[in-house]
Scaffold this motif. Sequence first.
Motif, short mmCIF file in Angstrom:
data_model
loop_
_atom_site.label_atom_id
_atom_site.label_comp_id
_atom_site.label_asym_id
_atom_site.label_seq_id
_atom_site.Cartn_x
_atom_site.Cartn_y
_atom_site.Cartn_z
N GLN A 35 0.68 -1.33 0.09
CA GLN A 35 0.03 0.00 -0.09
C GLN A 35 0.97 1.15 -0.18
O GLN A 35 0.34 2.43 -0.33
CB GLN A 35 -0.92 0.02 1.39
CG GLN A 35 -1.87 -1.21 1.16
CD GLN A 35 -2.48 -1.71 2.43
OE1 GLN A 35 -2.95 -0.56 3.23
NE2 GLN A 35 -2.94 -2.74 2.71
N GLY A 36 2.19 1.25 0.40
CA GLY A 36 2.87 2.35 0.32
C GLY A 36 3.90 2.37 -0.87
O GLY A 36 5.10 3.02 -1.14
N LEU A 37 3.62 1.52 -1.94
CA LEU A 37 4.52 1.22 -3.22
C LEU A 37 5.59 0.47 -2.98
O LEU A 37 6.54 0.52 -3.85
CB LEU A 37 4.68 2.53 -3.81
CG LEU A 37 3.18 3.36 -4.02
CD1 LEU A 37 3.45 4.96 -4.76
CD2 LEU A 37 2.53 2.67 -5.22
N PRO A 90 -2.75 0.50 -5.11
CA PRO A 90 -2.24 0.45 -3.93
C PRO A 90 -3.13 1.25 -2.93
O PRO A 90 -3.54 1.27 -1.92
CB PRO A 90 -1.07 0.87 -3.80
CG PRO A 90 -0.49 0.60 -5.14
CD PRO A 90 -1.70 0.72 -6.08
N PHE A 91 -3.65 2.72 -3.69
CA PHE A 91 -4.22 3.69 -2.96
C PHE A 91 -5.51 3.37 -2.46
O PHE A 91 -5.92 3.49 -1.40
CB PHE A 91 -4.41 4.73 -3.44
CG PHE A 91 -3.00 5.38 -4.20
CD1 PHE A 91 -1.94 5.70 -3.37
CD2 PHE A 91 -2.78 5.23 -5.75
CE1 PHE A 91 -0.71 6.08 -4.11
CE2 PHE A 91 -1.36 5.49 -6.18
CZ PHE A 91 -0.33 5.94 -5.38
N ALA A 107 -2.32 -6.92 1.98
CA ALA A 107 -3.28 -6.81 0.75
C ALA A 107 -2.20 -5.97 -0.33
O ALA A 107 -1.78 -4.82 0.00
CB ALA A 107 -4.39 -5.73 1.06
N LEU A 108 -1.98 -6.64 -1.42
CA LEU A 108 -0.85 -6.28 -2.37
C LEU A 108 -1.43 -6.14 -3.71
O LEU A 108 -2.63 -6.53 -4.23
CB LEU A 108 0.15 -7.07 -2.49
CG LEU A 108 0.74 -7.53 -1.18
CD1 LEU A 108 1.44 -8.95 -0.99
CD2 LEU A 108 1.58 -6.55 -0.67
N LYS A 112 1.25 -2.90 -11.61
CA LYS A 112 2.00 -2.39 -12.31
C LYS A 112 2.55 -3.03 -13.59
O LYS A 112 2.63 -2.75 -14.70
CB LYS A 112 3.31 -2.04 -11.49
CG LYS A 112 4.39 -1.07 -12.14
CD LYS A 112 5.50 -0.77 -11.32
CE LYS A 112 6.83 -0.33 -11.75
NZ LYS A 112 7.93 -0.15 -10.96
N ASP A 113 3.17 -4.27 -13.15
CA ASP A 113 3.63 -5.36 -14.15
C ASP A 113 3.00 -6.73 -14.54
O ASP A 113 3.51 -7.31 -15.42
CB ASP A 113 5.30 -5.75 -13.85
CG ASP A 113 6.13 -4.51 -13.75
OD1 ASP A 113 6.06 -3.63 -14.42
OD2 ASP A 113 6.91 -4.68 -12.67
#
Length: 166
Positions: A35-37, A90-91, A107-108, A112-113
């Motif tokens: 959640q914090g990248l 994530p936000f 929770a992920l 992105k990829d």
Amino acid sequence: MERKGAVTMKGNPLTLVGSELKVGDKAPDFTVVDQGLKPVKLSDYAGKTVVISVTPSIDTPVCDFQLRKMNADVAGKEGMAVMNISMDLPFAIKKFCAVAEIENALALSDHKDASFGEAYGVLIKELRLLARAIFVVDAGGKISYVEVVPEATDNPDYTKLMSFLG
């Protein structure tokens, strides 16, 4: 590799990208973000049993229930980690977890990829979402349990999972 018609959503056949994993396979490593990248890898949890709960989007009732159930019933057990992976940003995950009081499960985001989705064969080509699934990776890094739910709007078989986990 693509597997056409491997799952459905509301009865509509969908294509999964990636190879189908089976019990006994070496669990592929992957990188998702928290959640914090911050990057999170499966290998960060080497030596632990990891339950990977896969949801299309936590902003739906079935996915919401799945994450809450994993947080309440599985996460926090001795020597076990629980990851819930979706394509949600994530936000949005952070906001959901704060409201739902998700404190034990990780929770992920794979947004992105699609590293996890492709490696585990659950990336839905047509929607760029993940198919609903449960994977258990044992402490030795092997897949010991697999359930890819055939209809994405259905729940996994929680009774079978809980019985497996003991």
